[in-house]
Design an enzyme around this catalytic site. Structure first.
Site, mmCIF file in Angstrom:
data_model
loop_
_atom_site.group_PDB
_atom_site.id
_atom_site.type_symbol
_atom_site.label_atom_id
_atom_site.label_comp_id
_atom_site.label_asym_id
_atom_site.label_seq_id
_atom_site.Cartn_x
_atom_site.Cartn_y
_atom_site.Cartn_z
ATOM 1 N N ASP A 122 38.914 31.194 40.740
ATOM 2 C CA ASP A 122 38.492 32.447 40.108
ATOM 3 C C ASP A 122 36.984 32.399 39.910
ATOM 4 O OD1 ASP A 122 38.387 34.829 38.813
ATOM 5 O OD2 ASP A 122 39.733 34.291 37.170
ATOM 6 N N ASP A 142 37.250 38.318 43.926
ATOM 7 C CA ASP A 142 36.839 37.173 43.107
ATOM 8 C C ASP A 142 37.931 36.145 42.853
ATOM 9 O OD1 ASP A 142 38.391 38.812 41.546
ATOM 10 O OD2 ASP A 142 37.096 38.728 39.783
ATOM 11 N N GLU A 143 39.040 36.206 43.577
ATOM 12 C CA GLU A 143 40.062 35.203 43.325
ATOM 13 C C GLU A 143 40.926 34.951 44.549
ATOM 14 O OE1 GLU A 143 43.216 36.270 40.570
ATOM 15 O OE2 GLU A 143 42.688 38.390 40.739
#
Length: 348
Positions: free
Chosen positions: A14, A112-113
């Protein structure tokens, strides 16, 4: 925690305050001061919200989804920047390329992950290598959660923030999670948590000990037992590496001032319909269904849709369909938002 025998693990990577971090790379002079990213970057514009905020801005109570006007009131000295999705997309692709260089299976979940499937005897060492490589190659920090399944790994990365590593597995699940409120679980939000609390189920431990039959009668045969399943630390453990394929696309406009003129509404809807048709052409996809969303005052949202007789990318066909759908909406109230979304044909 030391090493263990070689086995399968799920890691959740993350990226920390991703959008803000990308902006700080472009504006290093803003480091250490409150920064809010969203809309056009003008906090005086109505109906625009924050996409993200730096930790310094969060200390003033600013968070993603907050109206920019509210953020400005809470922190007048904050710097407001416009949102730049292409820049975030490019930065995300660089990070995911780094992850794919490792002996892991990568399932991307957004800018973002990502979840990683790995077989190793030392997941902490792998996580440290991942963090260091992402930092060295992209100048972005990430937190890495380690678990037996995606649920555990997702929660673990939150516990690892900022820029840390945390292992949450069946071995320490009860110790770490049982005293936490039920909305600490991934998949249980504030609304469901309140309903659980009304039944006397305030903590993860209480939910884990609840009667599955009672939960099924209260929340349905699927959701009820699923909430208990989450409280026990269970979850999916398969990492799917098949590239994600969009099922459709949407465009919408929120108006600075409510629209009351039908001609203005028609003009905006036509532009949106043409845009989604061009988006489909650019993506090499065909459209099978068109939806029109209308949000009127005070905050009433309605969606109507029509299936097309044949898949198409023809802007005129999409526009005609959208305008016909508009006629099925109640347009007696002032309009604050209009949107057009489409479904695509799926490969194979």
């Amino acid at each position: 925690m030391g090493t263990t025998s070689t086995r399968d693990w799920i890691l959740h990577v993350d990226l920390d305050q991703f959008i803000a971090a990308v902006e700080l790379l472009r504006h290093p002079e803003l480091r250490g001061i409150p920064v809010v990213v969203g809309g056009s970057g003008d906090p005086t514009q109505p109906r625009t919200v924050a996409a993200t905020a730096t930790y310094e801005a969060r200390e003033h109570g600013i968070h993603s989804g907050m109206p920019l006007r509210t953020a400005l009131r809470r922190c007048p000295e904050a710097v407001f920047l416009p949102s730049d999705p292409p820049a975030y997309e490019a930065a995300s692709e660089r990070v995911m390329a780094v992850l794919r260089e490792f002996p892991v299976r990568v399932e991307i979940w957004g800018w973002d992950e990502a979840f990683l499937g790995a077989t190793t005897d030392n997941p902490e060492a792998l996580a440290a290598d991942l963090r260091q490589a992402v930092r060295a190659r992209t100048d972005l920090d990430c937190s890495v959660g380690i678990g037996d399944n995606k649920h555990q790994a997702k929660l673990a990365s939150g516990l690892a923030k900022p820029a840390g590593i945390y292992r949450l597995t069946s071995d320490n699940w009860a110790e770490v999670m049982y005293d936490r409120p039920t909305d600490a679980l991934w998949g249980i939000g504030a609304r469901i948590s309140r309903k659980l609390a009304a039944l006397g189920l305030h903590t993860v431990a209480q939910l884990a000990a609840a009667d599955p039959a009672d939960l099924a009668s209260r929340f349905g045969p699927t959701n009820g037992p699923w909430y208990r399943y989450l409280a026990l630390g269970k979850g999916e453990a398969e990492v799917v590496t098949t590239p994600w394929i969009a099922r459709g696309h949407s465009r919408e406009t929120t108006f600075t001032h409510d629209l009351t003129d039908r001609a203005d509404l028609t003009r905006h809807l036509t532009a949106l319909a043409e845009q989604v048709a061009h988006d489909a052409t650019a993506a090499g996809r065909e459209i099978t269904l068109v939806r029109v969303k209308i949000r009127s005052t005070p905050f009433l949202t309605r969606t109507r849709q029509s299936k097309l007789p044949h898949p198409t990318t023809d802007p005129d066909t999409v526009t005609r369909t959208a305008l016909a759908i508009l006629d099925r909406h109640d347009l007696t109230r002032p309009i604050r938002l209009v949107g057009v979304s489409v479904d695509y044909t799926m490969p194979g």
